[in-house]
Design a protein around this motif. Structure first.
Motif, PDB file in Angstrom:
ATOM      1  N   ARG A 101     -38.224  31.016  44.430  1.00  0.00           N
ATOM      2  CA  ARG A 101     -39.268  31.522  45.135  1.00  0.00           C
ATOM      3  C   ARG A 101     -40.660  31.771  44.363  1.00  0.00           C
ATOM      4  O   ARG A 101     -41.869  31.548  44.483  1.00  0.00           O
ATOM      5  N   GLU A 122     -41.123  30.902  41.144  1.00  0.00           N
ATOM      6  CA  GLU A 122     -41.597  29.828  40.551  1.00  0.00           C
ATOM      7  C   GLU A 122     -42.595  29.103  41.471  1.00  0.00           C
ATOM      8  O   GLU A 122     -43.637  28.637  40.861  1.00  0.00           O
ATOM      9  N   GLU A 123     -42.282  28.863  42.699  1.00  0.00           N
ATOM     10  CA  GLU A 123     -42.954  28.307  43.822  1.00  0.00           C
ATOM     11  C   GLU A 123     -44.280  29.136  43.927  1.00  0.00           C
ATOM     12  O   GLU A 123     -45.415  28.508  43.914  1.00  0.00           O
ATOM     13  N   THR A 174     -45.878  31.092  41.718  1.00  0.00           N
ATOM     14  CA  THR A 174     -46.239  31.075  40.443  1.00  0.00           C
ATOM     15  C   THR A 174     -47.174  29.871  40.302  1.00  0.00           C
ATOM     16  O   THR A 174     -48.326  29.804  40.142  1.00  0.00           O
ATOM     17  N   LYS A 175     -46.450  28.704  40.864  1.00  0.00           N
ATOM     18  CA  LYS A 175     -47.413  27.258  40.863  1.00  0.00           C
ATOM     19  C   LYS A 175     -48.382  27.374  41.878  1.00  0.00           C
ATOM     20  O   LYS A 175     -49.446  26.959  41.541  1.00  0.00           O
ATOM     21  N   GLU A 176     -48.164  27.978  43.097  1.00  0.00           N
ATOM     22  CA  GLU A 176     -49.213  27.811  44.176  1.00  0.00           C
ATOM     23  C   GLU A 176     -50.352  28.736  43.456  1.00  0.00           C
ATOM     24  O   GLU A 176     -51.435  28.384  43.836  1.00  0.00           O
ATOM     25  N   ASN A 177     -50.212  29.746  42.995  1.00  0.00           N
ATOM     26  CA  ASN A 177     -51.144  30.692  42.344  1.00  0.00           C
ATOM     27  C   ASN A 177     -51.924  29.742  41.256  1.00  0.00           C
ATOM     28  O   ASN A 177     -53.146  30.049  41.449  1.00  0.00           O
ATOM     29  N   ALA A 178     -51.520  29.165  40.608  1.00  0.00           N
ATOM     30  CA  ALA A 178     -51.854  28.675  39.327  1.00  0.00           C
ATOM     31  C   ALA A 178     -53.058  27.243  40.082  1.00  0.00           C
ATOM     32  O   ALA A 178     -53.921  27.221  39.395  1.00  0.00           O
ATOM     33  N   GLU A 179     -52.386  26.750  41.071  1.00  0.00           N
ATOM     34  CA  GLU A 179     -53.121  25.781  41.613  1.00  0.00           C
ATOM     35  C   GLU A 179     -54.488  26.263  42.411  1.00  0.00           C
ATOM     36  O   GLU A 179     -55.557  25.447  42.431  1.00  0.00           O
ATOM     37  N   GLU A 180     -54.326  27.596  42.893  1.00  0.00           N
ATOM     38  CA  GLU A 180     -55.402  27.887  43.629  1.00  0.00           C
ATOM     39  C   GLU A 180     -56.392  28.582  42.768  1.00  0.00           C
ATOM     40  O   GLU A 180     -57.504  28.705  43.165  1.00  0.00           O
TER      41      GLU A 180
END
Length: 67
Positions: A55, A57-58, A60-66
């Motif tokens: 969760r 990692e997901e 963190t990934k979403e935050n980086a994409e936004e």
């Protein structure tokens, strides 16, 4: 062992098992059963932590994409 058990509840149970085994409070047969229960608890606790890691990692990934 309930699937709805919290990490803290499982950890407390595992600590109790270890303490009873270390103190020699239980028989050899009970020790085998306690060990088996401890292994199951360990696996469940590890699964809870692994789910948490996934969760994070997901998120963190979403935050980086936004950002």
């Amino acid at each position: 062992m309930s699937d709805k058990m919290s990490y803290e509840e499982g950890l407390s149970q595992l600590e109790q098992i270890v303490e009873s085994m270390e103190n020699g409070e239980i028989t050899l047969d009970e020790s085998f059963k306690a060990y088996q229960k401890g292994v199951k608890l360990y696996r469940r606790l590890k699964a809870i932590l692994d789910e948490g890691d996934a969760r994070i990692e997901e998120l963190t990934k979403e935050n980086a994409e936004e950002g």
